[in-house]
Design an enzyme around this catalytic site. Structure first.
Site: not given
Ligand code: DAK
Length: 259
Positions: A112, A115
């Site tokens: 997102g 996006e």
């Molecule tokens: N959501 C919630 N928390 C998040 C997050 C996210 N997307 N990304 C990171 N955080 C949080 C982590 O949980 C962590 O929190 P604590 O554990 O410290 O409480 C904190 O941010 C620091 O993150 P990391 O410890 O993971 O940091 P690193 O440097 O190790 O890694 C990273 C950085 C960006 C590679 C990693 O955090 C990561 O992979 N994050 C998730 C990326 C991801 O998969 N994003 C979501 C993509 S899917 C919808 C419409 C659209 C969507 C969904 C629904 N509807 C209309 C219902 C869209 C979906 C997406 O965006």
């Protein structure tokens, strides 16, 4: 207006919006999306605002996606409804805004977050930024316009590759494929966006708005040429048109009123 999850201020005709959830890498939760919808509306309604710079707090993330903690238990109808509402109130609202939005991508722009950056009219990225659409790693597809806008920006082949591999790319790669307009050192990010808006600020605001609308129509509407023709015609009825042509003929700089 004050917000819980955003910092916003207008300075010299630029609205600066910072998504301010640094500990969660600025992930978009429902409250942040609601506040974004409000500030986007404010930008459109406020004559003083001639351009918007949207960025994330800190130097690690622009926005690391939608907040995974919030949507992990949604069902199909909730997912569809929220995608519909969010697209209309935030992502399409940015794209259709009469004010130019620049995404200043200061770090991770994922899911997102990418996006959101793609809904903006121009993207400038810091050299350490990483961009990607990792939704398929969560069993999802992009839900805030990502399949459409990425394809429009980089073409079908690259878009499908990025989405189905969920791979992240560097800012330099993103510039090469046309996903961002410029890559600059982190410290120059906001000043590069300001430099672009410093030119836009000199131009006729209504013409700027109509130009954006006409370009966007080429992507979304059946007859973008017709939108351009109508928008072009309407420019002739503006004080800005009178001022622009008069200033040229009088060999002076135009001073636009946005009327
Ligand atoms: N959501 C919630 N928390 C998040 C997050 C996210 N997307 N990304 C990171 N955080 C949080 C982590 O949980 C962590 O929190 P604590 O554990 O410290 O409480 C904190 O941010 C620091 O993150 P990391 O410890 O993971 O940091 P690193 O440097 O190790 O890694 C990273 C950085 C960006 C590679 C990693 O955090 C990561 O992979 N994050 C998730 C990326 C991801 O998969 N994003 C979501 C993509 S899917 C919808 C419409 C659209 C969507 C969904 C629904 N509807 C209309 C219902 C869209 C979906 C997406 O965006």
């Amino acid at each position: 207006m004050t917000y819980q999850n955003l910092i916003s201020e207008v300075k010299e005709n630029i609205l600066y919006i910072t998504i301010n959830r640094e500990k969660a890498l600025n992930a978009l939760n429902r409250d942040t999306l609601k506040e974004l919808a409000q500030v986007i509306q404010f930008a459109g309604d406020t004559a003083e605002v001639k351009g918007v710079i949207l960025t994330g707090a800190g130097d690690k993330a622009f926005v690391a996606g939608a907040d995974i903690k919030e949507f992990s238990d949604y069902d199909a109808s909730q997912g569809e409804q929220l995608a519909r509402d969010g697209q209309a109130a935030v992502f399409n609202a940015i794209e259709n805004s009469p004010k130019p939005f620049i995404a200043a991508i200061n770090g991770f722009a994922l899911g997102g977050g990418l996006e959101l950056a793609m809904a903006c009219h121009i993207r400038v990225a810091a050299d350490q930024a990483k961009l990607g659409l990792p939704e398929v790693t969560l069993g999802l597809i992009p839900g805030y316009g990502g399949t459409q806008r990425l394809t429009q920006l980089v073409g079908k082949g690259k878009a499908i590759e990025m989405i189905i591999t969920a791979g992240m790319i560097t800012a330099t790669e993103a510039e090469k494929i046309g996903l961002v307009n410029y890559v600059v050192p982190q410290g120059d990010l906001i000043s590069k966006a300001e430099e672009i808006l410093s030119l836009v600020k000199l131009r006729a605001p209504l013409a700027v708005a109509r130009a954006i609308r006409s370009v966007i129509a080429s992507l979304n509407e059946t007859d973008g040429y017709e939108v351009e023709i109508e928008s072009f015609g309407k420019c002739f009825d503006t004080a800005d048109f009178q001022e622009g042509t008069t200033a040229f003929l009088e060999k002076r700089k135009a001073v636009f009123s946005g009327k």
